[in-house]
Design an enzyme around this catalytic site. Structure first.
Site, PDB file in Angstrom:
ATOM      1  N   ASP A  96       0.775 112.328  32.841  1.00 30.72           N
ATOM      2  CA  ASP A  96       0.954 113.354  33.883  1.00 30.72           C
ATOM      3  C   ASP A  96       2.428 113.703  34.045  1.00 30.72           C
ATOM      4  O   ASP A  96       3.318 112.905  33.729  1.00 30.72           O
ATOM      5  CB  ASP A  96       0.356 112.898  35.211  1.00 30.72           C
ATOM      6  CG  ASP A  96       0.950 111.600  35.755  1.00 30.72           C
ATOM      7  OD1 ASP A  96       1.185 110.669  34.961  1.00 30.72           O
ATOM      8  OD2 ASP A  96       1.191 111.522  36.977  1.00 30.72           O
ATOM      9  N   GLU A 134       9.332 104.718  29.491  1.00 35.29           N
ATOM     10  CA  GLU A 134       9.933 105.640  30.466  1.00 35.29           C
ATOM     11  C   GLU A 134      11.365 105.964  30.018  1.00 35.29           C
ATOM     12  O   GLU A 134      11.998 105.170  29.320  1.00 35.29           O
ATOM     13  CB  GLU A 134       9.973 104.986  31.862  1.00 35.29           C
ATOM     14  CG  GLU A 134       8.625 104.854  32.553  1.00 35.29           C
ATOM     15  CD  GLU A 134       8.201 106.113  33.311  1.00 35.29           C
ATOM     16  OE1 GLU A 134       8.868 107.156  33.189  1.00 35.29           O
ATOM     17  OE2 GLU A 134       7.170 106.039  34.007  1.00 35.29           O
ATOM     18  N   GLU A 143       0.661 108.514  37.185  1.00 37.30           N
ATOM     19  CA  GLU A 143       1.819 107.665  37.505  1.00 37.30           C
ATOM     20  C   GLU A 143       2.667 108.301  38.584  1.00 37.30           C
ATOM     21  O   GLU A 143       3.188 107.625  39.474  1.00 37.30           O
ATOM     22  CB  GLU A 143       2.663 107.419  36.249  1.00 37.30           C
ATOM     23  CG  GLU A 143       3.751 106.357  36.431  1.00 37.30           C
ATOM     24  CD  GLU A 143       5.036 106.858  37.052  1.00 37.30           C
ATOM     25  OE1 GLU A 143       5.811 106.039  37.569  1.00 37.30           O
ATOM     26  OE2 GLU A 143       5.274 108.086  37.038  1.00 37.30           O
TER      27      GLU A 143
END
Ligand SMILES: [Zn+2]
Length: 431
Positions: A100, A192, A163
């Site tokens: 997302d 990330e 998330e």
């Protein structure tokens, strides 16, 4: 200084040969506008990842975050987990990326969902946070499997949802089902955008709460007949200014949080609302004494603090006001809490990725802690798996901004580090 780590040239060449692939993959992923909220295009994006990995021999499962916030037939919370088992049993390394993205917002000079390539960068919403990281982990795995087809153990790659809104339909849901627990999974890397020379060991804790002060409604021309909830909230804010903020500011942590300003306790006041709606136009507000006022706080806390103490600090101020201030009354509601988490520096996944960074960049990694949380909280708290880090390409400051981008060199370099990490975790242990 540690000794120079010998470079596994064949493995690095195999990653380098996938430079075009990582670029193309990132562009394709950006073209799914997986905006959250509401959770757009999750299923086609998950299926794209699943199909891609299926073509490379992975077994693929789709797990919907049934019943999670936002999960509807129009916006199903579709997660994908792909697994490739090596020739012989051994540990499992899991790469987890959220699919997302936050809304594009204004200020873009390129189409945020086109995957434009310019000057060695891929642009788009989610380029660095974190579709570039997902693509890096995929090519790292494929290169590793190609060079060492007889590797022991297993590699998993997941694309999970939500998330950006807490991860409840994504990693939390899967962790509850056992997808992030030993012995199924041993090591987790979350790509990330923390910068390719950094290893993120964890994050600070979070406590969100809503405080409400009570009053008594009356005509605004005779406020003495009522009791103003906003003035009571003013007293709360004054006490926070006088006592709480200085106390938080003085708390230091051993956690290497970046940026350094976050190496202490912090609290944000997210919102305050009292009285009637503030949208009274056209016209004038009605003359009332407000009988309630609500304040939301976002308290970030440290490994050295206990959540019970964090709450007590606030509640004791409110209780004192209740004793000392005439007519003061309040309620407080928890909205969310997340424990701080920090993986040990000598944990296997940390050492493996550190070796990759030292081999490639000839320097020690920077070990950091994120000021905000990410899905590692669910891996630790629900999966009870503590060998977990965030490591991936891209610059965190670009996340959620207009003209977000990820560097192609950075994706390739991070994939090389991940491939070396796989080599250390899966093959070195076997010797
Ligand atoms: Zn992210």
């Amino acid at each position: 200084m540690q000794d120079r780590v010998p470079l596994p040239e064949k493995l690095l060449d195999a990653v380098e040969a996938r430079r075009e692939e990582v670029t193309a993959l990132t562009r394709e992923l950006i073209r799914f506008p997986t905006v959250n909220p509401p959770g757009e295009a999750y299923t086609p994006c998950a299926e794209f990842i699943g199909d891609y990995l299926k073509r490379h021999g992975f077994g693929v499962e789709y797990i919907r975050g049934e019943g999670a916030p936002g999960d509807t037939d129009r916006y199903p919370r579709t997660n994908v987990i792909a697994r490739f088992d090596g020739r012989v049993p051994g540990p499992t390394v899991h790469f987890n990326s959220h699919i997302d993205v936050v809304e594009a917002g204004d200020g873009w000079t390129v189409d945020p969902f086109d995957g434009v390539v310019k000057d060695g960068r891929v642009y788009g919403r989610g380029a660095c946070d974190m579709k570039g990281g997902l693509a890096s982990s995929i090519i790292a795995a494929l290169a590793f499997m190609q060079v060492y087809p007889d590797f022991p153990g297993a590699i998993e790659i997941s694309g999970t949802v939500d998330e950006e809104s807490g991860g409840f339909g994504g990693v939390a849901h899967l962790a509850r089902l056992g997808y992030f627990s030993p012995p199924k999974v041993d090591h987790v890397i979350i790509p990330e955008p923390l910068n390719k020379e950094r290893i993120c060991l964890g994050h600070r804790g979070v406590w969100w709460a809503e405080i409400e002060t009570k009053g008594e409604i009356a005509h605004g021309s005779m406020p003495f007949l009522g009791d103003c909830a906003v003035r009571h909230m003013g007293a709360v804010l004054q006490a926070f200014e006088d006592e709480l903020f200085p106390a938080l500011d003085a708390k230091r942590t051993v956690m290497p949080v970046v940026p350094e300003g976050a190496r202490r306790s912090t609290m944000n006041i997210n919102s305050i609302h009292g009285g009637q709606t503030d949208d009274f136009r056209p016209g004038l507000p009605s003359p009332n004494v407000p009988d309630r006022c609500r304040l939301t706080i976002d308290r970030r806390f440290l490994l050295e603090e206990k959540i019970g103490d964090v709450k007590r600090e606030v509640v004791s101020i409110l209780d004192r006001l209740k004793r000392d201030r005439p007519k003061f009354d309040y309620e407080i509601r928890d909205l969310m809490e997340v424990q701080p988490t920090m993986t040990e520096r000598d944990a296997p996944v940390v050492r493996a990725v550190a070796k990759g960074i030292m081999a490639l960049f000839e320097r020690e990694p920077d070990y950091v802690i994120s000021p905000g949380t990410y899905d590692q909280k669910h891996v630790a708290r629900l999966g009870h798996l503590y060998d977990c880090i965030a490591y991936g390409p891209g610059i965190l400051d670009l996340a959620h901004r207009p003209d977000e981008w990820v560097g192609i060199d950075d994706m390739v370099d991070a994939a090389k580090v991940m491939a070396i990490g796989l080599n250390v975790l899966l093959r070195d242990g076997a010797h």
